[in-house]
Design a protein around this motif. Structure first.
Motif, short mmCIF file in Angstrom:
data_model
loop_
_atom_site.label_atom_id
_atom_site.label_comp_id
_atom_site.label_asym_id
_atom_site.label_seq_id
_atom_site.Cartn_x
_atom_site.Cartn_y
_atom_site.Cartn_z
N VAL A 75 0.88 -1.63 -0.20
CA VAL A 75 -0.60 0.14 0.00
C VAL A 75 1.28 1.40 -0.15
N ASN A 110 -7.97 -0.34 2.56
CA ASN A 110 -6.60 -0.31 3.69
C ASN A 110 -5.21 0.35 3.47
N HIS A 111 -5.13 1.48 2.21
CA HIS A 111 -4.60 2.50 1.50
C HIS A 111 -5.15 3.54 1.94
N SER A 165 -3.76 3.95 -2.97
CA SER A 165 -4.10 2.90 -3.48
C SER A 165 -2.86 1.71 -2.93
N TYR A 166 -2.93 0.19 -3.74
CA TYR A 166 -2.87 -0.92 -3.19
C TYR A 166 -2.52 -1.10 -4.30
N ASP A 167 -1.08 -2.77 -3.99
CA ASP A 167 -1.25 -3.60 -5.29
C ASP A 167 -1.93 -4.76 -5.74
N ASN A 174 -0.25 -4.56 7.33
CA ASN A 174 -1.03 -4.55 6.07
C ASN A 174 -1.45 -6.18 5.33
#
Length: 330
Positions: free
Chosen positions: A129, A157-158, A201-203, A228
């Motif tokens: 994140v 999560n982000h 953002s997040y992967d 995370n």
């Protein structure tokens, strides 16, 4: 008399139709959602929910779970969901027995008194994140986001990472303008066209923005005390009736995760094809994480409780929750 006889015959006919329809309805419902009495026993089917790109995809493709269950006569039914909230709704409704979703959906579910069990968790993935800005924006620190627009998916999560980063920089959540989106792609488009100043953002979406755009990750290399983790959730009744199967599923995931750590090039190809995202993006995302399963422990409970407390403090959830009540330590 003739009139009464006709009425009686009519009533008998209606009752017969009603019983026939009831019988048809029962048969149809049993196909869609087996009763608690027969689910996983007579049918011997375990229903696992997954989202494209998460670690359960690796398990699904490996066949490890099917092999482990074969000796006891169980079969696996895989059900795809577009996001974690939908997956957990399937869990509450009894449409799936087990699934994988992020930490935020679990907290929101507990705050709404929805029934679930945290069965286990992925290993920490703090680099998965981040908060991005365009390099040409001149913004070089989280503190400089004061008064700026930050895009995120609310409660993700982000989003939580961005909240922690603001706190660390001496800012509050009210010092920035939040722009919430429903989909990661929508948030990416707003960032790319500069309708927002920063993107949380997040992967793999974070990795995609880092590769495709000229960005600075303002949170990279910083320790905000956020692991995370993504969680493995079980249906309450399934966990109560079949704890041994929950354990077996977690063992199978850990086994496929170990394979993934040793065969990341193959995982890149698998996930790239499944999600439809370029291999170099997937490669960046998976090579900054380690796969594996952790059983619920005090450290995991403490981190999830901290997140739940902050969500309550800033008004994301309507009441305080005790995450430990649904996070049994085995």
């Amino acid at each position: 008399m003739r009139k009464k006889r006709n009425i009686s015959q009519f009533l008998i006919f209606i009752l017969a139709i009603a019983f026939m329809l009831a019988g048809c309805g029962s048969a149809d419902n049993s196909k869609k959602a087996p009763s608690e009495e027969t689910k996983g026993k007579t049918d011997k089917i375990i229903r696992v929910g997954y989202q494209k790109g998460n670690t359960i995809n690796i398990l699904k493709e490996s066949g490890i779970l099917e092999k482990k269950l074969e000796k006891d006569g169980y079969k696996v039914e895989w059900k795809e969901f577009s996001h974690g909230y939908g997956l957990l709704e399937g869990l509450f409704a009894g449409n799936i027995d087990f699934g994988h979703a992020a930490d935020g959906p679990g907290i929101f579910a507990q705050a709404s008194d929805k029934p679930l069990v945290y069965a286990g968790a992925d290993l920490p993935n703090p680099e998965g994140v981040g908060v991005l800005v365009h390099k040409e924006s001149g913004i070089k620190s989280i503190k400089e986001l004061k008064g700026k627009k930050i895009g995120a998916l609310k409660g993700g999560n982000h989003h939580y990472l961005a909240i922690l980063a603001l706190k660390d920089a001496g800012l509050s959540v009210d010092d920035v303008e939040w722009v919430f989106f429903k989909e990661a792609a929508e948030a990416r488009a707003a960032f790319e066209t500069k309708r927002i100043d920063a993107l949380a953002s997040y992967d793999p979406f974070l990795a995609a923005a880092e590769i495709d755009l000229n960005t600075i990750n303002l949170t990279e290399g910083k320790d905000y005390g956020y692991p995370n983790r993504t969680f493995y959730y079980a249906n309450v009744d399934f966990n109560k009736e079949h704890p041994e199967l929950v354990d077996l599923i977690l063992e199978a995931i850990d086994e496929s995760d170990k394979w993934a750590n040793e065969n990341k090039p193959e995982v890149v190809k698998l996930l790239s094809k499944m999600i439809g995202i370029d291999e170099k993006i997937i490669d960046k995302a998976i090579n900054r994480r380690k796969y594996g399963v952790d059983r619920i422990n005090e450290e995991i409970i403490a981190a999830q409780q901290k997140q739940a407390d902050i969500y309550y403090e800033i008004g994301l959830i309507p009441k305080k929750v005790d995450v430990s009540k649904d996070m049994p330590i085995k």
